[in-house]
Scaffold this motif. Structure first.
Motif, PDB file in Angstrom:
ATOM      1  N   GLU A   1       0.813  -1.223   0.000  1.00 22.38           N
ATOM      2  CA  GLU A   1       0.000   0.000   0.000  1.00 22.38           C
ATOM      3  C   GLU A   1       0.842   1.266   0.000  1.00 22.38           C
ATOM      4  N   TRP A   2       2.153   1.144   0.237  1.00 25.03           N
ATOM      5  CA  TRP A   2       3.028   2.321   0.202  1.00 25.03           C
ATOM      6  C   TRP A   2       3.611   2.567  -1.180  1.00 25.03           C
ATOM      7  N   LEU A   3       3.552   1.588  -2.068  1.00 31.14           N
ATOM      8  CA  LEU A   3       4.272   1.698  -3.338  1.00 31.14           C
ATOM      9  C   LEU A   3       3.744   2.817  -4.228  1.00 31.14           C
ATOM     10  N   VAL A   4       2.459   2.812  -4.537  1.00 23.79           N
ATOM     11  CA  VAL A   4       1.917   3.802  -5.470  1.00 23.79           C
ATOM     12  C   VAL A   4       2.053   5.225  -4.922  1.00 23.79           C
ATOM     13  N   PRO A   5       1.654   5.497  -3.663  1.00 30.98           N
ATOM     14  CA  PRO A   5       1.835   6.871  -3.158  1.00 30.98           C
ATOM     15  C   PRO A   5       3.297   7.319  -3.142  1.00 30.98           C
ATOM     16  N   GLY A   6       4.191   6.415  -2.744  1.00 28.49           N
ATOM     17  CA  GLY A   6       5.608   6.781  -2.696  1.00 28.49           C
ATOM     18  C   GLY A   6       6.189   7.023  -4.069  1.00 28.49           C
ATOM     19  N   LEU A   7       5.893   6.144  -5.014  1.00 30.81           N
ATOM     20  CA  LEU A   7       6.390   6.302  -6.388  1.00 30.81           C
ATOM     21  C   LEU A   7       5.803   7.548  -7.043  1.00 30.81           C
ATOM     22  N   LEU A   8       4.557   7.857  -6.722  1.00 32.52           N
ATOM     23  CA  LEU A   8       3.933   9.060  -7.284  1.00 32.52           C
ATOM     24  C   LEU A   8       4.655  10.314  -6.798  1.00 32.52           C
ATOM     25  N   GLN A   9       5.023  10.359  -5.519  1.00 25.86           N
ATOM     26  CA  GLN A   9       5.792  11.498  -5.007  1.00 25.86           C
ATOM     27  C   GLN A   9       7.146  11.618  -5.703  1.00 25.86           C
ATOM     28  N   LEU A  10       7.803  10.490  -5.927  1.00 22.73           N
ATOM     29  CA  LEU A  10       9.109  10.510  -6.590  1.00 22.73           C
ATOM     30  C   LEU A  10       8.982  10.929  -8.053  1.00 22.73           C
ATOM     31  N   ALA A  11       7.922  10.498  -8.701  1.00 22.10           N
ATOM     32  CA  ALA A  11       7.724  10.845 -10.109  1.00 22.10           C
ATOM     33  C   ALA A  11       7.422  12.341 -10.275  1.00 22.10           C
ATOM     34  N   ARG A  12       6.822  12.935  -9.281  1.00 24.00           N
ATOM     35  CA  ARG A  12       6.433  14.336  -9.372  1.00 24.00           C
ATOM     36  C   ARG A  12       7.551  15.319  -8.993  1.00 24.00           C
ATOM     37  N   ARG A  13       8.581  14.852  -8.343  1.00 26.04           N
ATOM     38  CA  ARG A  13       9.591  15.772  -7.839  1.00 26.04           C
ATOM     39  C   ARG A  13      10.402  16.383  -8.987  1.00 26.04           C
TER      40      ARG A  13
ATOM     41  N   THR B   1       2.117  19.030  -8.473  1.00 26.20           N
ATOM     42  CA  THR B   1       1.405  18.065  -7.637  1.00 26.20           C
ATOM     43  C   THR B   1       0.133  17.564  -8.302  1.00 26.20           C
ATOM     44  N   SER B   2      -0.253  18.191  -9.401  1.00 26.60           N
ATOM     45  CA  SER B   2      -1.459  17.748 -10.110  1.00 26.60           C
ATOM     46  C   SER B   2      -1.152  16.705 -11.183  1.00 26.60           C
ATOM     47  N   CYS B   3       0.139  16.456 -11.438  1.00 28.20           N
ATOM     48  CA  CYS B   3       0.515  15.484 -12.461  1.00 28.20           C
ATOM     49  C   CYS B   3       0.257  14.075 -11.934  1.00 28.20           C
ATOM     50  N   ASP B   4      -0.609  13.333 -12.594  1.00 25.27           N
ATOM     51  CA  ASP B   4      -1.031  12.026 -12.091  1.00 25.27           C
ATOM     52  C   ASP B   4      -0.401  10.896 -12.902  1.00 25.27           C
ATOM     53  N   PHE B   5       0.589  10.242 -12.310  1.00 22.08           N
ATOM     54  CA  PHE B   5       1.263   9.109 -12.937  1.00 22.08           C
ATOM     55  C   PHE B   5       0.699   7.768 -12.457  1.00 22.08           C
ATOM     56  N   THR B   6      -0.414   7.795 -11.735  1.00 18.67           N
ATOM     57  CA  THR B   6      -0.890   6.587 -11.056  1.00 18.67           C
ATOM     58  C   THR B   6      -1.058   5.411 -12.001  1.00 18.67           C
ATOM     59  N   ASN B   7      -1.745   5.612 -13.104  1.00 17.30           N
ATOM     60  CA  ASN B   7      -1.988   4.499 -14.032  1.00 17.30           C
ATOM     61  C   ASN B   7      -0.686   3.964 -14.617  1.00 17.30           C
ATOM     62  N   ARG B   8       0.218   4.883 -14.944  1.00 17.59           N
ATOM     63  CA  ARG B   8       1.508   4.471 -15.494  1.00 17.59           C
ATOM     64  C   ARG B   8       2.312   3.680 -14.464  1.00 17.59           C
TER      65      ARG B   8
END
Length: 233
Positions: free
Chosen positions: A144-156, A217-224
């Motif tokens: 459950e930590w993977l997607v939120p954590g990766l999303l933060q890293l992808a957005r930085r 912070t609005s860039c959504d990489f979730t599906n990717r």
């Protein structure tokens, strides 16, 4: 005079462990009730006077375990408001390093409730540490930590670097780089090209990987992220 009976709740059998160069002696009932691993260990048939853990001279040796990690686990299993250890205000471990040790041992020894509690306690500590969050998620299976954590890293703003490779491994770092380099457009993308008119396209279905500028912070990489790491919703 009747023969005294053991109280069903408050008559403890103690067990001694040797961890590093330190002896620990604790009630074994808690270990049995919380962990299938220890329950099975204590069910092994042995003579009472020869059982490992019965004394300081014959302890159960826990190889490869750090005494600091074991101590942190015991703080949760045996919370004591008047402990001789320097306590945090609520008597629980206070640092991410301590809770990481608890998460590691609780997963190793199947302390399910302790593992869930550790994850809960670590959540706010990792809120602004996405690299550690993803690394710990990989190490200890906290999906459950993977997607939120990766999303933060992808957005930085910062690119994938050596510290990412060191903590996440090369494979994960390369996948993260791939996600960060995904098409970032508010317009549909077909076959790697942009079209002003959605009717003008070379294939039928759009491939939209992410929207918004990097660092937003609005860039959504979730599906990717789910696609690259093969994660279920």
């Amino acid at each position: 005079m009747p023969i005294p009976k053991h109280h069903e709740q408050f008559y403890f059998t103690f067990v001694t462990f040797l961890v590093d160069d330190c002896l620990f002696r604790v009630p074994r009932d808690t270990l049995e009730s919380q962990s299938d691993v220890f329950r099975d260990l204590f069910l092994l048939p042995v003579q009472a006077d020869k059982a490992e853990g019965c004394s300081d001279t014959n302890p159960i040796v826990l190889e490869g375990i750090l005494k600091e990690d074991f101590q942190s686990l015991l703080k949760v299993l045996y919370p004591m408001p008047f402990t001789r250890l320097p306590p945090s205000p609520d008597g629980l471990p206070a640092t991410l390093e301590e809770w990481t040790g608890i998460l590691k041992l609780s997963k190793m020894w199947s302390f399910t409730r302790v593992q869930e509690f550790a994850i809960q306690q670590m959540e706010p500590m990792l809120a602004m540490r996405p690299l550690d969050k993803v690394a710990l998620a990989q190490d200890y299976g906290v999906t459950e930590w993977l997607v939120p954590g990766l999303l933060q890293l992808a957005r930085r703003e910062e690119p994938v670097g050596l510290e990412d490779v060191r903590k996440l491994g090369l494979d994960t770092a390369l996948k993260l780089a791939d996600i960060r380099e995904s098409a970032q457009s508010t317009m549909p993308t077909w076959a790697g090209r942009y079209y002003m008119n959605p009717i003008d396209r070379s294939v039928d279905m759009p491939v939209i990987t992410a929207t918004g500028p990097r660092g937003s912070t609005s860039c959504d990489f979730t599906n990717r992220i789910r696609q690259v790491f093969n994660l279920q919703e």
